[in-house]
Write a protein that holds these residues in place. Structure first.
Motif, PDB file in Angstrom:
ATOM      1  N   THR A 196       0.734  -1.305  -0.026  1.00 37.85           N
ATOM      2  CA  THR A 196       0.136  -0.076   0.049  1.00 37.85           C
ATOM      3  C   THR A 196       0.876   1.265   0.061  1.00 37.85           C
ATOM      4  O   THR A 196       1.937   1.166   0.506  1.00 37.85           O
ATOM      5  CB  THR A 196      -0.848  -0.142   1.342  1.00 37.85           C
ATOM      6  OG1 THR A 196      -1.656   1.181   1.194  1.00 37.85           O
ATOM      7  CG2 THR A 196       0.075  -0.103   2.419  1.00 37.85           C
ATOM      8  N   ASP A 197       0.489   2.259  -0.364  1.00 36.41           N
ATOM      9  CA  ASP A 197       0.974   3.762  -0.369  1.00 36.41           C
ATOM     10  C   ASP A 197       0.854   4.201   0.889  1.00 36.41           C
ATOM     11  O   ASP A 197       1.649   5.477   1.044  1.00 36.41           O
ATOM     12  CB  ASP A 197       0.605   4.460  -1.656  1.00 36.41           C
ATOM     13  CG  ASP A 197       0.891   4.282  -3.003  1.00 36.41           C
ATOM     14  OD1 ASP A 197       2.143   3.685  -3.180  1.00 36.41           O
ATOM     15  OD2 ASP A 197       0.062   4.270  -3.755  1.00 36.41           O
ATOM     16  N   ARG A 363       7.560   3.625  -2.373  1.00 38.06           N
ATOM     17  CA  ARG A 363       6.587   3.099  -1.528  1.00 38.06           C
ATOM     18  C   ARG A 363       7.363   2.253  -0.351  1.00 38.06           C
ATOM     19  O   ARG A 363       6.628   2.027   0.819  1.00 38.06           O
ATOM     20  CB  ARG A 363       5.539   1.955  -2.340  1.00 38.06           C
ATOM     21  CG  ARG A 363       4.558   1.329  -1.454  1.00 38.06           C
ATOM     22  CD  ARG A 363       4.062   0.135  -2.178  1.00 38.06           C
ATOM     23  NE  ARG A 363       2.778   0.474  -2.914  1.00 38.06           N
ATOM     24  CZ  ARG A 363       2.091  -0.329  -3.539  1.00 38.06           C
ATOM     25  NH1 ARG A 363       2.194  -1.453  -3.584  1.00 38.06           N
ATOM     26  NH2 ARG A 363       1.264   0.590  -4.207  1.00 38.06           N
ATOM     27  N   SER A 364       8.442   1.641  -0.727  1.00 39.13           N
ATOM     28  CA  SER A 364       9.109   0.870   0.253  1.00 39.13           C
ATOM     29  C   SER A 364       9.751   1.694   1.412  1.00 39.13           C
ATOM     30  O   SER A 364       9.828   1.346   2.481  1.00 39.13           O
ATOM     31  CB  SER A 364      10.197   0.161  -0.766  1.00 39.13           C
ATOM     32  OG  SER A 364      10.947  -0.813   0.252  1.00 39.13           O
ATOM     33  N   ALA A 366       8.381   4.375   2.715  1.00 40.86           N
ATOM     34  CA  ALA A 366       7.457   4.702   3.364  1.00 40.86           C
ATOM     35  C   ALA A 366       7.335   3.462   4.669  1.00 40.86           C
ATOM     36  O   ALA A 366       6.969   3.862   5.672  1.00 40.86           O
ATOM     37  CB  ALA A 366       6.080   4.685   2.659  1.00 40.86           C
ATOM     38  N   ALA A 367       7.741   2.390   4.290  1.00 39.28           N
ATOM     39  CA  ALA A 367       7.733   1.055   5.426  1.00 39.28           C
ATOM     40  C   ALA A 367       8.881   1.417   6.431  1.00 39.28           C
ATOM     41  O   ALA A 367       9.039   0.745   7.436  1.00 39.28           O
ATOM     42  CB  ALA A 367       7.929  -0.118   4.586  1.00 39.28           C
ATOM     43  N   ASN A 368       9.874   2.430   6.166  1.00 40.36           N
ATOM     44  CA  ASN A 368      10.828   2.594   7.073  1.00 40.36           C
ATOM     45  C   ASN A 368      10.024   3.274   8.648  1.00 40.36           C
ATOM     46  O   ASN A 368      10.642   3.249   9.435  1.00 40.36           O
ATOM     47  CB  ASN A 368      11.704   3.716   6.579  1.00 40.36           C
ATOM     48  CG  ASN A 368      12.843   2.928   5.930  1.00 40.36           C
ATOM     49  OD1 ASN A 368      12.905   1.737   5.820  1.00 40.36           O
ATOM     50  ND2 ASN A 368      13.506   3.685   4.961  1.00 40.36           N
ATOM     51  N   ALA A 369       8.746   3.533   8.241  1.00 39.90           N
ATOM     52  CA  ALA A 369       8.000   3.973   9.712  1.00 39.90           C
ATOM     53  C   ALA A 369       8.009   2.980  10.821  1.00 39.90           C
ATOM     54  O   ALA A 369       7.693   3.234  11.720  1.00 39.90           O
ATOM     55  CB  ALA A 369       6.684   4.181   9.110  1.00 39.90           C
ATOM     56  N   LEU A 370       8.318   1.727  10.232  1.00 39.33           N
ATOM     57  CA  LEU A 370       8.132   0.438  11.323  1.00 39.33           C
ATOM     58  C   LEU A 370       9.071   0.801  12.309  1.00 39.33           C
ATOM     59  O   LEU A 370       9.032   0.166  13.416  1.00 39.33           O
ATOM     60  CB  LEU A 370       8.555  -0.858  10.383  1.00 39.33           C
ATOM     61  CG  LEU A 370       7.282  -1.611   9.913  1.00 39.33           C
ATOM     62  CD1 LEU A 370       6.793  -0.885   8.775  1.00 39.33           C
ATOM     63  CD2 LEU A 370       7.865  -3.177   9.386  1.00 39.33           C
ATOM     64  N   SER A 371      10.277   1.379  12.297  1.00 32.51           N
ATOM     65  CA  SER A 371      11.309   1.442  13.312  1.00 32.51           C
ATOM     66  C   SER A 371      12.152   2.835  13.062  1.00 32.51           C
ATOM     67  O   SER A 371      12.465   3.093  11.913  1.00 32.51           O
ATOM     68  CB  SER A 371      12.005   0.243  13.364  1.00 32.51           C
ATOM     69  OG  SER A 371      13.113   0.589  14.237  1.00 32.51           O
ATOM     70  N   SER A 372      12.670   3.354  14.004  1.00 27.45           N
ATOM     71  CA  SER A 372      13.703   4.163  14.272  1.00 27.45           C
ATOM     72  C   SER A 372      15.010   3.964  14.608  1.00 27.45           C
ATOM     73  O   SER A 372      15.901   4.661  14.564  1.00 27.45           O
ATOM     74  CB  SER A 372      13.262   5.535  15.024  1.00 27.45           C
ATOM     75  OG  SER A 372      12.805   5.141  16.190  1.00 27.45           O
ATOM     76  N   ASP A 373      15.348   2.725  14.807  1.00 23.16           N
ATOM     77  CA  ASP A 373      16.455   2.074  15.121  1.00 23.16           C
ATOM     78  C   ASP A 373      17.532   2.332  14.120  1.00 23.16           C
ATOM     79  O   ASP A 373      17.255   1.747  12.782  1.00 23.16           O
ATOM     80  CB  ASP A 373      16.113   0.738  15.218  1.00 23.16           C
ATOM     81  CG  ASP A 373      17.935   0.087  15.912  1.00 23.16           C
ATOM     82  OD1 ASP A 373      17.950   0.057  16.917  1.00 23.16           O
ATOM     83  OD2 ASP A 373      18.261  -0.614  14.986  1.00 23.16           O
ATOM     84  N   PRO A 393      11.299  -0.107  -9.876  1.00 16.58           N
ATOM     85  CA  PRO A 393      11.176   1.283 -10.229  1.00 16.58           C
ATOM     86  C   PRO A 393      11.073   2.150  -9.281  1.00 16.58           C
ATOM     87  O   PRO A 393      10.766   2.007  -8.265  1.00 16.58           O
ATOM     88  CB  PRO A 393       9.481   1.168 -10.645  1.00 16.58           C
ATOM     89  CG  PRO A 393       9.342  -0.299 -10.995  1.00 16.58           C
ATOM     90  CD  PRO A 393      10.303  -1.132  -9.996  1.00 16.58           C
ATOM     91  N   GLU A 394      11.472   3.730  -9.457  1.00 15.36           N
ATOM     92  CA  GLU A 394      11.493   4.546  -8.304  1.00 15.36           C
ATOM     93  C   GLU A 394      10.166   4.970  -7.823  1.00 15.36           C
ATOM     94  O   GLU A 394      10.180   5.136  -6.732  1.00 15.36           O
ATOM     95  CB  GLU A 394      12.284   5.743  -9.004  1.00 15.36           C
ATOM     96  CG  GLU A 394      12.940   6.671  -7.944  1.00 15.36           C
ATOM     97  CD  GLU A 394      13.796   6.293  -7.105  1.00 15.36           C
ATOM     98  OE1 GLU A 394      13.948   6.471  -5.870  1.00 15.36           O
ATOM     99  OE2 GLU A 394      14.727   5.624  -7.731  1.00 15.36           O
ATOM    100  N   GLY A 395       9.212   5.201  -8.898  1.00 22.31           N
ATOM    101  CA  GLY A 395       7.876   5.429  -8.343  1.00 22.31           C
ATOM    102  C   GLY A 395       7.772   6.858  -7.994  1.00 22.31           C
ATOM    103  O   GLY A 395       8.612   7.880  -8.146  1.00 22.31           O
TER     104      GLY A 395
END
Length: 395
Positions: A196-197, A363-364, A366-373, A393-395
């Motif tokens: 998802t975006d 999009r990928s 954005a998934a860095n929101a999972l952690s700030s470690d 693709p860059e997106g």
């Protein structure tokens, strides 16, 4: 219904073991959400008798009969188990455990754990097949079809179809806990698997519906897992682990809980501990429909540790077990690119895009929101750079 396991070796010690497996399995299967299991006192009245599964099904109104046997040969113990459709008499599933005799109680616990996990998946699949034939499926039918899709793999198609079944179930029965938990799992999966975006919206929805389910059924282990996953994926991994541990207290056989604790530790920068937790999950449920995902989680934890060769092996194992996990293809492509295998890396990305054409670097990220470690973020950034090199693709 769990029939008393037969002791076909004649050894009185194995008689106690067979009865113990029967009793423990009856207890543990009754914890499966939505399951109704005939009480052990009734089941043991059939001990030592020849049973007609179809007749038994009609008399006790049960859909499935589990029967098994225990046999000792020298220093080895063999346990055979089979699941029977009580309506047709057909054998749906069979398993054999052949292990050295050491501590019988430890062996009993392991066998019961494996059987409970395997049967959960088998019963979902059997009930989903039954529901497909129903002209007017009820909420329970729809839930089984949704869970069956989740068990098939993680791709946009399966998640979208599963969501539809759970939403239809909730339209028919607004307080159906299993439908709520299923919908929450779809939300967290779409967010965490980069389908998802807007992953944060998915995690927020999952947290809300999990809390609603727990307000109705506070001891629902799967709802604890769903809530824990939503917390884990929004920079609250320690709180997520607490929920997973509560789920284990409610369901000692929850292989999923062990795997999620491993993934949460990866998000906390403790990826060196992930493999041990996944190993425990695999010990409890080696053929679990979610096991391919667990293998991939070890792979990404190895990426954060700069152990690319090990990461490659784990990612390949995960995809060999189930190729319907789109994000795993992209992670595999990144590791291959980092190791200089560009052609193979691009082939992996192509396979991923066939499952999820909308996957992009943007999009990928954005998934860095999972952690700030820092260790987690550094590993993810390396993965993104190599995904780009592999052709994402860059997106």
């Amino acid at each position: 219904m769990v029939l008393p396991f037969a002791n076909i070796g004649g050894d009185p010690e194995q008689e106690y073991f067979a009865d113990g497996v029967t009793e423990s399995l009856t207890t543990d299967l009754s914890r499966i959400s939505g399951a109704f299991v005939i009480a052990r006192n009734t089941a043991f009245t059939f001990k030592g008798k020849a049973i007609d599964a179809k007749k038994l099904g009609r008399e006790l109104n049960v859909r499935y009969v589990l029967e098994g046997s225990v046999q000792r040969s020298g220093n080895r113990l063999r346990v055979n188990v089979q699941l029977i459709d009580a309506e047709t008499g057909n054998h749906l599933w069979a398993e054999r455990f052949d292990k050295p005799v050491a501590d019988l109680f430890d062996m009993q616990d392991e066998i019961v754990s494996r059987l409970a996990n395997a049967l959960n998946a088998e019963l979902i699949a059997a009930e989903a097949r039954r529901a497909e034939l129903s002209a007017n499926p009820d909420a329970t039918d729809l839930v089984f079809q949704g869970w069956s899709l989740i068990n098939r793999g993680i791709s946009p198609e399966y998640m979208t179809r599963a969501r539809g079944f759970f939403e239809r179930a909730l339209t028919l029965a607004p307080e159906n806990i299993e439908a709520m938990v299923g919908l929450a799992l779809v939300d967290v999966t779409e967010g965490a698997a980069v389908l998802t975006d807007d992953p944060l919206a998915r995690f927020a929805a999952a947290e809300m519906i999990s809390n609603k389910a727990l307000s109705i059924a506070p001891n629902h282990a799967a709802a604890r897992l769903a809530l824990g996953t939503a917390l884990m994926c929004t920079k609250r991994a320690a709180q997520g682990i607490a929920e997973f541990e509560q789920a284990l207290a409610l369901d000692r056989n929850s292989a999923v809980a062990h795997s999620l604790i491993g993934y949460a530790k990866y998000l906390l920068g403790r990826g060196a501990e992930t493999e041990a937790h996944v190993a425990e999950a695999l010990r409890l449920s080696p053929r679990d429909p979610h096991a391919p995902r667990w293998l991939v989680w070890v792979g990404v934890s190895k990426v954060a540790l700069n152990a690319d060769t090990e990461a490659l092996a784990w990612l390949r194992r995960g995809l060999e077990a189930n190729r319907n996990y789109s994000t795993a293809h992209f992670n595999l492509g990144a590791v291959l690119a980092r190791l200089g295998e560009i052609d193979e890396a691009r082939a992996a990305v192509k396979a991923g895009l066939a499952l999820d054409p909308k996957f992009t670097i943007r999009r990928s990220r954005a998934a860095n929101a999972l952690s700030s470690d820092p260790a987690y973020l550094a590993g993810r950034e390396r993965q993104l750079e190599c995904m780009r090199l592999a052709g994402v693709p860059e997106g």
